[in-house]
Design a protein around this motif. Sequence first.
Motif, PDB file in Angstrom:
ATOM      1  N   LYS A 228      44.199  47.645 113.177  1.00 24.23           N
ATOM      2  CA  LYS A 228      42.698  48.131 113.172  1.00 24.23           C
ATOM      3  C   LYS A 228      42.063  47.610 114.670  1.00 24.23           C
ATOM      4  CE  LYS A 228      42.036  48.559 108.454  1.00 24.23           C
ATOM      5  NZ  LYS A 228      41.075  48.190 107.227  1.00 24.23           N
ATOM      6  N   ALA A 229      42.432  46.336 114.913  1.00 23.78           N
ATOM      7  CA  ALA A 229      41.565  45.798 116.076  1.00 23.78           C
ATOM      8  C   ALA A 229      42.391  46.691 117.420  1.00 23.78           C
ATOM      9  CB  ALA A 229      42.140  44.297 116.166  1.00 23.78           C
ATOM     10  N   GLU A 230      43.652  46.708 117.401  1.00 22.94           N
ATOM     11  CA  GLU A 230      44.036  47.693 118.466  1.00 22.94           C
ATOM     12  C   GLU A 230      43.781  49.048 118.702  1.00 22.94           C
ATOM     13  OE1 GLU A 230      48.602  48.724 120.372  1.00 22.94           O
ATOM     14  OE2 GLU A 230      48.196  48.152 118.331  1.00 22.94           O
ATOM     15  N   ARG A 231      43.352  49.530 117.383  1.00 26.54           N
ATOM     16  CA  ARG A 231      42.903  50.829 117.515  1.00 26.54           C
ATOM     17  C   ARG A 231      41.197  50.748 118.058  1.00 26.54           C
ATOM     18  NH1 ARG A 231      43.521  55.708 114.524  1.00 26.54           N
ATOM     19  NH2 ARG A 231      41.479  56.740 114.344  1.00 26.54           N
ATOM     20  N   ALA A 232      40.515  50.068 117.472  1.00 22.85           N
ATOM     21  CA  ALA A 232      39.210  49.740 117.810  1.00 22.85           C
ATOM     22  C   ALA A 232      39.237  49.687 119.372  1.00 22.85           C
ATOM     23  CB  ALA A 232      38.521  48.591 117.044  1.00 22.85           C
ATOM     24  N   ALA A 233      40.234  48.824 119.975  1.00 17.93           N
ATOM     25  CA  ALA A 233      39.994  48.700 121.386  1.00 17.93           C
ATOM     26  C   ALA A 233      40.430  49.899 122.283  1.00 17.93           C
ATOM     27  CB  ALA A 233      40.922  47.485 121.629  1.00 17.93           C
ATOM     28  N   VAL A 234      41.391  50.477 121.617  1.00 13.04           N
ATOM     29  CA  VAL A 234      41.791  51.822 122.346  1.00 13.04           C
ATOM     30  C   VAL A 234      40.793  53.122 122.277  1.00 13.04           C
ATOM     31  CG1 VAL A 234      43.302  53.884 122.223  1.00 13.04           C
ATOM     32  CG2 VAL A 234      44.255  51.440 121.925  1.00 13.04           C
ATOM     33  N   MET A 235      40.141  52.957 120.926  1.00 12.27           N
ATOM     34  CA  MET A 235      38.858  54.051 120.425  1.00 12.27           C
ATOM     35  C   MET A 235      37.716  53.801 121.443  1.00 12.27           C
ATOM     36  SD  MET A 235      39.715  56.443 118.804  1.00 12.27           S
ATOM     37  CE  MET A 235      37.978  57.068 118.230  1.00 12.27           C
ATOM     38  N   ARG A 236      37.376  52.343 121.694  1.00  5.08           N
ATOM     39  CA  ARG A 236      36.434  51.901 122.914  1.00  5.08           C
ATOM     40  C   ARG A 236      36.690  52.440 124.264  1.00  5.08           C
ATOM     41  NH1 ARG A 236      36.099  47.077 119.484  1.00  5.08           N
ATOM     42  NH2 ARG A 236      37.484  45.931 120.861  1.00  5.08           N
ATOM     43  N   ALA A 237      37.764  52.138 124.692  1.00  2.95           N
ATOM     44  CA  ALA A 237      38.011  52.637 125.904  1.00  2.95           C
ATOM     45  C   ALA A 237      38.074  54.007 126.009  1.00  2.95           C
ATOM     46  CB  ALA A 237      39.576  52.214 126.224  1.00  2.95           C
ATOM     47  N   LEU A 238      38.795  54.559 125.098  1.00  2.00           N
ATOM     48  CA  LEU A 238      38.481  56.280 125.234  1.00  2.00           C
ATOM     49  C   LEU A 238      37.122  56.737 125.498  1.00  2.00           C
ATOM     50  CD1 LEU A 238      41.710  57.220 122.855  1.00  2.00           C
ATOM     51  CD2 LEU A 238      41.400  57.636 125.425  1.00  2.00           C
ATOM     52  N   THR A 239      36.318  55.949 124.260  1.00  2.00           N
ATOM     53  CA  THR A 239      34.906  56.524 124.408  1.00  2.00           C
ATOM     54  C   THR A 239      34.171  56.396 125.573  1.00  2.00           C
ATOM     55  OG1 THR A 239      35.001  56.170 122.188  1.00  2.00           O
ATOM     56  CG2 THR A 239      32.732  56.407 123.117  1.00  2.00           C
ATOM     57  N   ARG A 240      34.468  55.136 126.248  1.00  2.00           N
ATOM     58  CA  ARG A 240      33.719  54.773 127.388  1.00  2.00           C
ATOM     59  C   ARG A 240      34.310  55.433 128.564  1.00  2.00           C
ATOM     60  NH1 ARG A 240      34.829  48.465 125.998  1.00  2.00           N
ATOM     61  NH2 ARG A 240      32.771  47.937 124.967  1.00  2.00           N
ATOM     62  N   ALA A 241      35.395  56.310 128.418  1.00  2.00           N
ATOM     63  CA  ALA A 241      36.231  56.970 129.601  1.00  2.00           C
ATOM     64  C   ALA A 241      35.684  58.472 129.225  1.00  2.00           C
ATOM     65  CB  ALA A 241      37.660  56.759 129.801  1.00  2.00           C
ATOM     66  N   GLY A 242      34.992  58.806 128.389  1.00  2.00           N
ATOM     67  CA  GLY A 242      34.674  60.344 127.839  1.00  2.00           C
ATOM     68  C   GLY A 242      35.912  60.785 127.397  1.00  2.00           C
ATOM     69  N   GLY A 243      36.890  60.316 126.963  1.00  2.00           N
ATOM     70  CA  GLY A 243      38.130  60.969 126.474  1.00  2.00           C
ATOM     71  C   GLY A 243      39.268  61.159 127.472  1.00  2.00           C
ATOM     72  N   ASN A 244      38.882  60.510 129.009  1.00  2.00           N
ATOM     73  CA  ASN A 244      40.040  60.614 129.959  1.00  2.00           C
ATOM     74  C   ASN A 244      41.285  59.621 129.639  1.00  2.00           C
ATOM     75  OD1 ASN A 244      41.320  59.857 132.493  1.00  2.00           O
ATOM     76  ND2 ASN A 244      39.605  61.214 133.470  1.00  2.00           N
ATOM     77  N   VAL A 245      42.273  59.905 129.166  1.00  2.00           N
ATOM     78  CA  VAL A 245      43.339  58.992 129.029  1.00  2.00           C
ATOM     79  C   VAL A 245      43.634  57.976 130.181  1.00  2.00           C
ATOM     80  CG1 VAL A 245      45.619  58.628 128.267  1.00  2.00           C
ATOM     81  CG2 VAL A 245      44.233  60.326 127.130  1.00  2.00           C
ATOM     82  N   SER A 246      43.857  58.597 131.297  1.00  2.00           N
ATOM     83  CA  SER A 246      44.100  57.809 132.612  1.00  2.00           C
ATOM     84  C   SER A 246      43.229  56.598 132.861  1.00  2.00           C
ATOM     85  CB  SER A 246      44.318  58.846 133.852  1.00  2.00           C
ATOM     86  OG  SER A 246      45.316  59.766 133.716  1.00  2.00           O
ATOM     87  N   GLN A 247      41.588  57.115 132.872  1.00  2.00           N
ATOM     88  CA  GLN A 247      40.806  56.044 132.842  1.00  2.00           C
ATOM     89  C   GLN A 247      40.707  54.991 131.950  1.00  2.00           C
ATOM     90  OE1 GLN A 247      36.878  57.838 133.776  1.00  2.00           O
ATOM     91  NE2 GLN A 247      35.724  56.105 133.302  1.00  2.00           N
ATOM     92  N   ALA A 248      40.956  55.450 130.704  1.00  2.00           N
ATOM     93  CA  ALA A 248      41.030  54.625 129.793  1.00  2.00           C
ATOM     94  C   ALA A 248      42.256  53.570 129.596  1.00  2.00           C
ATOM     95  CB  ALA A 248      41.027  55.187 128.243  1.00  2.00           C
ATOM     96  N   ALA A 249      43.387  54.024 130.277  1.00  2.00           N
ATOM     97  CA  ALA A 249      44.489  53.251 130.281  1.00  2.00           C
ATOM     98  C   ALA A 249      44.292  52.018 131.542  1.00  2.00           C
ATOM     99  CB  ALA A 249      45.900  54.142 130.822  1.00  2.00           C
ATOM    100  N   ARG A 250      43.707  52.579 132.465  1.00  2.00           N
ATOM    101  CA  ARG A 250      43.096  51.699 133.668  1.00  2.00           C
ATOM    102  C   ARG A 250      42.488  50.606 133.169  1.00  2.00           C
ATOM    103  NH1 ARG A 250      42.918  56.510 136.605  1.00  2.00           N
ATOM    104  NH2 ARG A 250      41.022  56.731 136.689  1.00  2.00           N
ATOM    105  N   ALA A 251      41.273  50.920 132.049  1.00  2.00           N
ATOM    106  CA  ALA A 251      40.331  50.108 131.693  1.00  2.00           C
ATOM    107  C   ALA A 251      41.167  48.896 130.950  1.00  2.00           C
ATOM    108  CB  ALA A 251      39.295  50.607 131.076  1.00  2.00           C
ATOM    109  N   LEU A 252      42.108  49.253 130.143  1.00  2.00           N
ATOM    110  CA  LEU A 252      42.816  48.586 129.284  1.00  2.00           C
ATOM    111  C   LEU A 252      43.796  47.738 130.062  1.00  2.00           C
ATOM    112  CD1 LEU A 252      43.429  50.846 126.170  1.00  2.00           C
ATOM    113  CD2 LEU A 252      42.061  48.868 126.201  1.00  2.00           C
ATOM    114  N   GLY A 253      44.437  48.036 131.140  1.00  2.00           N
ATOM    115  CA  GLY A 253      45.305  47.365 131.899  1.00  2.00           C
ATOM    116  C   GLY A 253      46.634  48.017 131.641  1.00  2.00           C
ATOM    117  N   ILE A 254      46.865  48.825 130.963  1.00  2.00           N
ATOM    118  CA  ILE A 254      48.194  49.433 130.699  1.00  2.00           C
ATOM    119  C   ILE A 254      48.687  50.999 131.602  1.00  2.00           C
ATOM    120  CG2 ILE A 254      48.642  48.139 128.865  1.00  2.00           C
ATOM    121  CD1 ILE A 254      47.494  50.693 127.104  1.00  2.00           C
TER     122      ILE A 254
END
Length: 272
Positions: A228-254
């Motif tokens: 649940k914690a991991e899902r929440a972190a991924v969802m936050r990153a995707l939301t901040r990136a407006g659904g852009n997976v590449s941008q969310a991945a960079r924000a998460l450092g993966i």
Amino acid sequence: MLDGTSLALRRERHDRFLQVAAPKLDQLFGLVGDSGCAVLLTDETGIVLDRRCTEGDAATFCDWGLTPGADWSEAAEGTNGIGTCLTEERRVTIHRDEHFLARNIGMSCMDAPIFGADGQLVAALDISSARADQTEGFNRLIAATVDQTARAIEAEFFRVSFPGARIVVADSGDHPGSMLLAVDKDDIVIGATRNARRALGLEPVGRLVPRPAPDILGREEGATGFEKAERAAVMRALTRAGGNVSQAARALGIGRATLYRRMKRLGIGEQG
């Protein structure tokens, strides 16, 4: 009675608390000042730190000893609103001849305690009136307002004591007053008001042992808590990136591919 230097040092020690309380004292005085009442704030020992009264009433209250620097503890004045409130750590009304000393029996005093972020008693809030026509019914109305203002000061002081935390309002249930928790960025409870400590079975005073917020608030995490914690972190990153997976991945450092794999495992589609 403290001299000017000693009072200044006492006020300096409570500077942040006095800054928080000042606007609330002004609001309270705006409600009761025209009725011949004074508003006073003391420290935990009964020393008056601040006062609000009209210029016309100032001399009267000074004669009664209701002035900054005065000691209104029970040890100094016997039974009285301020001292008894601090001794019993509860709201009280001491009406006229309920005072211990004969020189104080002309007053009515309505008081409520204020507790700090560590659950310790920090102050008493007082409204005093020397009007001969002050009724017990009017006292009850004022007492409720004093208690409400004390709780507002307590809540605001708690908030400024945890500047980087989220402040969560807990379900008060049968416990009146401020039920606030301070929660850090990792969802760990790092602070609680006195009423929250009592209602939730936490340390009554002093430093709070950190606990996960779900453990205190009763939200079940179960065996999938980390997921649940991991899902929440991924969802936050995707939301901040407006659904852009590449941008969310960079924000998460993966990497982008790694994020896709995690999204699939967590049941997260590209549309969130």
